[in-house]
Scaffold this motif. Structure first.
Motif, short mmCIF file in Angstrom:
data_model
loop_
_atom_site.label_atom_id
_atom_site.label_comp_id
_atom_site.label_asym_id
_atom_site.label_seq_id
_atom_site.Cartn_x
_atom_site.Cartn_y
_atom_site.Cartn_z
N ALA A 189 22.32 111.64 11.25
CA ALA A 189 20.96 111.49 10.76
C ALA A 189 20.60 110.02 10.59
O ALA A 189 21.45 109.16 10.38
N VAL A 190 19.29 109.76 10.68
CA VAL A 190 18.78 108.45 10.29
C VAL A 190 18.82 108.37 8.77
O VAL A 190 18.36 109.27 8.08
N GLN A 230 11.95 102.81 -3.84
CA GLN A 230 10.57 102.38 -3.57
C GLN A 230 10.11 102.83 -2.18
O GLN A 230 8.98 103.28 -2.01
N VAL A 231 10.98 102.70 -1.21
CA VAL A 231 10.59 103.06 0.16
C VAL A 231 10.44 104.58 0.26
O VAL A 231 9.48 105.09 0.85
N ASP A 254 14.61 113.85 8.69
CA ASP A 254 16.01 114.12 8.35
C ASP A 254 16.23 114.27 6.85
O ASP A 254 17.35 114.51 6.42
N GLY A 255 15.18 114.10 6.05
CA GLY A 255 15.31 114.35 4.61
C GLY A 255 15.42 113.13 3.74
O GLY A 255 15.85 113.22 2.58
N LEU A 256 15.01 111.94 4.24
CA LEU A 256 14.98 110.72 3.43
C LEU A 256 16.32 110.43 2.78
O LEU A 256 16.41 110.11 1.59
N LEU A 257 17.38 110.51 3.58
CA LEU A 257 18.74 110.27 3.06
C LEU A 257 18.96 108.79 2.77
O LEU A 257 18.45 107.93 3.48
N GLU A 258 19.75 108.52 1.73
CA GLU A 258 20.09 107.12 1.46
C GLU A 258 21.27 106.67 2.33
O GLU A 258 21.26 105.57 2.87
N ASN A 259 22.29 107.53 2.44
CA ASN A 259 23.48 107.18 3.23
C ASN A 259 23.69 108.16 4.37
O ASN A 259 23.56 109.34 4.19
#
Ligand code: HEC
Length: 120
Positions: A40-41, A76-77, A115-120
């Motif tokens: 994922a991104v 924030q993003v 992809d669900g706004l994943l951090e990692n």
């Protein structure tokens, strides 16, 4: 005769064992390959660099050049993602102000959301 049957049985067990082990490990390899292909991104692998290369000279912390918001952290993003997607694709009022980024960078940001706004 009895002894021969027992030996055959043991061979059969061994054969099953070997077959099972090898088919397990090839499943693992296949799963790993699928994971790599579909990786994922995430904010850390893609989005942070795009924002810092194109946005944070104004949307930094502190903000500059009249930008109203900081986009320097994951939170924030993520929280601003709908405004961000709308402005990075707005040809008549683009962000960054000097013109739209490449389609592929804009697609990366959209994909991050998908992809669900994943951090990692
Ligand atoms: C040269 C300075 C500059 C750069 C670079 C820049 N912005 Fe902006 N941005 C501004 C200013 C000034 C405003 C307020 C005026 C406006 O809305 O047009 C703004 C407003 C916005 C807004 C609407 C307000 C908000 O925060 O919700 C968004 C979203 C935004 N920018 C996102 C981005 C993104 C994403 C990038 C990078 C891809 C970027 N900007 C790059 C100066 C900049």
């Amino acid at each position: 005769m009895k002894r021969l049957t027992l030996r055959k049985f043991v061979y059969l067990l061994l054969a099953l064992l070997v077959f099972n082990c090898s088919s397990d490990s090839s499943d693992d390899v296949q799963e790993q390959e699928e994971e790599n292909q579909n990786s994922a991104v995430t904010y850390n692998n893609t989005v942070r660099a795009i924002i810092s290369n194109n946005c944070t000279n104004c949307h930094g912390n502190p903000t500059a050049n009249g930008a109203p918001t900081s986009y320097t952290t994951y939170t924030q993003v993520r929280n601003g993602i709908d405004n961000i997607i709308s402005r990075i694709n707005n040809a008549s009022n683009p962000m960054p102000q000097n013109g739209l980024m490449t389609q592929s960078l804009r697609d990366d940001i959209q994909q991050w959301k998908d992809d669900g706004l994943l951090e990692n």
